[in-house]
Scaffold this motif. Structure first.
Motif, PDB file in Angstrom:
ATOM      1  N   LEU A  45     -22.756 -24.565   8.315  1.00  0.00           N
ATOM      2  CA  LEU A  45     -22.947 -25.471   9.453  1.00  0.00           C
ATOM      3  C   LEU A  45     -21.850 -25.260  10.494  1.00  0.00           C
ATOM      4  O   LEU A  45     -22.116 -25.165  11.694  1.00  0.00           O
ATOM      5  CB  LEU A  45     -22.930 -26.914   8.961  1.00  0.00           C
ATOM      6  CG  LEU A  45     -23.028 -28.011  10.030  1.00  0.00           C
ATOM      7  CD1 LEU A  45     -24.422 -28.039  10.648  1.00  0.00           C
ATOM      8  CD2 LEU A  45     -22.685 -29.370   9.424  1.00  0.00           C
ATOM      9  N   ALA A  46     -20.607 -25.155  10.031  1.00  0.00           N
ATOM     10  CA  ALA A  46     -19.475 -25.029  10.949  1.00  0.00           C
ATOM     11  C   ALA A  46     -19.505 -23.708  11.713  1.00  0.00           C
ATOM     12  O   ALA A  46     -19.347 -23.682  12.938  1.00  0.00           O
ATOM     13  CB  ALA A  46     -18.166 -25.162  10.172  1.00  0.00           C
ATOM     14  N   ALA A  84     -32.601 -25.746  17.456  1.00  0.00           N
ATOM     15  CA  ALA A  84     -33.414 -24.601  17.045  1.00  0.00           C
ATOM     16  C   ALA A  84     -32.536 -23.397  16.714  1.00  0.00           C
ATOM     17  O   ALA A  84     -32.757 -22.703  15.707  1.00  0.00           O
ATOM     18  CB  ALA A  84     -34.407 -24.253  18.151  1.00  0.00           C
ATOM     19  N   LEU A  85     -31.535 -23.148  17.555  1.00  0.00           N
ATOM     20  CA  LEU A  85     -30.612 -22.047  17.285  1.00  0.00           C
ATOM     21  C   LEU A  85     -29.800 -22.300  16.010  1.00  0.00           C
ATOM     22  O   LEU A  85     -29.533 -21.377  15.240  1.00  0.00           O
ATOM     23  CB  LEU A  85     -29.664 -21.855  18.476  1.00  0.00           C
ATOM     24  CG  LEU A  85     -30.297 -21.348  19.777  1.00  0.00           C
ATOM     25  CD1 LEU A  85     -29.263 -21.347  20.896  1.00  0.00           C
ATOM     26  CD2 LEU A  85     -30.878 -19.954  19.586  1.00  0.00           C
ATOM     27  N   MET A  86     -29.419 -23.559  15.804  1.00  0.00           N
ATOM     28  CA  MET A  86     -28.639 -23.907  14.613  1.00  0.00           C
ATOM     29  C   MET A  86     -29.418 -23.621  13.333  1.00  0.00           C
ATOM     30  O   MET A  86     -28.878 -23.059  12.372  1.00  0.00           O
ATOM     31  CB  MET A  86     -28.260 -25.387  14.666  1.00  0.00           C
ATOM     32  CG  MET A  86     -26.969 -25.674  15.397  1.00  0.00           C
ATOM     33  SD  MET A  86     -25.513 -25.160  14.443  1.00  0.00           S
ATOM     34  CE  MET A  86     -25.548 -26.360  13.129  1.00  0.00           C
ATOM     35  N   SER A 146     -16.268 -28.719   8.977  1.00  0.00           N
ATOM     36  CA  SER A 146     -14.980 -28.321   8.396  1.00  0.00           C
ATOM     37  C   SER A 146     -14.484 -29.374   7.409  1.00  0.00           C
ATOM     38  O   SER A 146     -14.006 -29.047   6.318  1.00  0.00           O
ATOM     39  CB  SER A 146     -13.951 -28.118   9.510  1.00  0.00           C
ATOM     40  OG  SER A 146     -14.351 -27.072  10.379  1.00  0.00           O
ATOM     41  N   ILE A 147     -14.607 -30.652   7.796  1.00  0.00           N
ATOM     42  CA  ILE A 147     -14.234 -31.724   6.874  1.00  0.00           C
ATOM     43  C   ILE A 147     -15.118 -31.683   5.626  1.00  0.00           C
ATOM     44  O   ILE A 147     -14.641 -31.837   4.499  1.00  0.00           O
ATOM     45  CB  ILE A 147     -14.342 -33.097   7.574  1.00  0.00           C
ATOM     46  CG1 ILE A 147     -13.263 -33.235   8.643  1.00  0.00           C
ATOM     47  CG2 ILE A 147     -14.227 -34.230   6.561  1.00  0.00           C
ATOM     48  CD1 ILE A 147     -13.335 -34.528   9.417  1.00  0.00           C
ATOM     49  N   VAL A 190     -17.809 -30.698  17.884  1.00  0.00           N
ATOM     50  CA  VAL A 190     -17.713 -31.863  17.002  1.00  0.00           C
ATOM     51  C   VAL A 190     -18.405 -31.566  15.673  1.00  0.00           C
ATOM     52  O   VAL A 190     -17.918 -31.947  14.603  1.00  0.00           O
ATOM     53  CB  VAL A 190     -18.326 -33.113  17.675  1.00  0.00           C
ATOM     54  CG1 VAL A 190     -18.489 -34.245  16.670  1.00  0.00           C
ATOM     55  CG2 VAL A 190     -17.441 -33.572  18.826  1.00  0.00           C
ATOM     56  N   VAL A 191     -19.528 -30.864  15.723  1.00  0.00           N
ATOM     57  CA  VAL A 191     -20.214 -30.464  14.496  1.00  0.00           C
ATOM     58  C   VAL A 191     -19.342 -29.500  13.685  1.00  0.00           C
ATOM     59  O   VAL A 191     -19.305 -29.566  12.453  1.00  0.00           O
ATOM     60  CB  VAL A 191     -21.588 -29.841  14.818  1.00  0.00           C
ATOM     61  CG1 VAL A 191     -22.223 -29.234  13.567  1.00  0.00           C
ATOM     62  CG2 VAL A 191     -22.521 -30.895  15.408  1.00  0.00           C
TER      63      VAL A 191
END
Length: 245
Positions: free
Chosen positions: A85-86, A214-216, A71-72, A65-66
């Protein structure tokens, strides 16, 4: 046109604390899942894989979903932050989807008698896994930053359709998989877990979510550095071409 100036996520402040909280919550969730939670009356202790299986399923959904939202954001604003982010969430989502499938197979062996079977939940999850692997592979087909990000964003928006299909496959099709115990469809009633099991599962989901965050943060920091080098090299190349003219 790519908009380079974008507000940065507060990574410097969050990075050390997220790691510490993720480790602490993971230890707590492990103790609760292995020791504190009661034994299931039907399945015995083998059910405890639920404290890994369900959180990894949740994070597979959340991560993709993220990807959809990032993407949007990229298509709407052309800010590289959204592309970072994507792609970061897609990579982590593929990791957790793989763990989701493995944990499900480990649980299936003692309960169904097989590691893998043509169950609708397993098949739709495998399709989702392959779609997001394709998302990552698609990004490697072009060296042009904007074209690569745009193509990946389009796929990231389309692929999100598979998430509700995965979750609801056990109610739409003839499936060996049990019906959802927590995130039930409308009219499906309240969660069917023992309160102590439900509390343990909630802590496990929280722990895995903080691990994801944390990984993000770490992966996005790496991707932003890569983006900066790519865009800087492209700008210098454009300046050299203008100077040559």
């Amino acid at each position: 046109m790519i908009r380079i100036a974008a507000s940065s996520f507060p990574q410097v402040r969050l990075r050390p604390w997220l790691g510490i909280v993720a480790v602490a919550l993971s230890i707590l969730a492990m103790w609760m899942g292995l020791v504190w939670a009661p034994t299931d009356a039907v399945q015995g202790d083998v059910y405890r894989i639920i404290y890994v299986h369900v959180p990894t399923a949740w994070l597979a959904y959340l991560a993709f979903v993220v990807v959809f939202l990032g993407s949007i954001g990229w298509l709407w604003t052309r800010r590289p932050w959204f592309d970072a982010l994507a792609v970061a969430s897609a990579e982590i989502g593929v990791l957790f989807t793989g763990l989701f499938i493995v944990a499900g197979s480990i649980w299936a062996k003692p309960t169904w008698g097989v590691w893998l079977t043509w169950d609708p939940r397993l098949v739709t999850t495998a399709v989702m896994f392959v779609m997001y692997l394709g998302y990552l592979l698609l990004r490697g087909l072009s060296n042009d930053f904007e074209r690569r990000a745009t193509r990946a964003a389009i796929l990231g928006i389309i692929a999100v359709v598979d998430i509700p299909i995965v979750h609801l496959s056990v109610t739409w099709m003839n499936s060996q998989h049990q019906l959802p115990s927590v995130l039930r469809p409308p009219g499906g009633g309240s969660p069917s877990l023992d309160p102590l099991m439900g509390m343990t599962l909630g802590v496990s989901v929280l722990a895995f979510t903080v691990v994801y965050l944390a990984l993000m943060v770490e992966r996005m920091a790496i991707e932003r550095q890569t983006q900066h080098r790519v865009l800087e090299a492209r700008s210098m190349g454009a300046v050299r071409r203008e100077g040559a003219l």
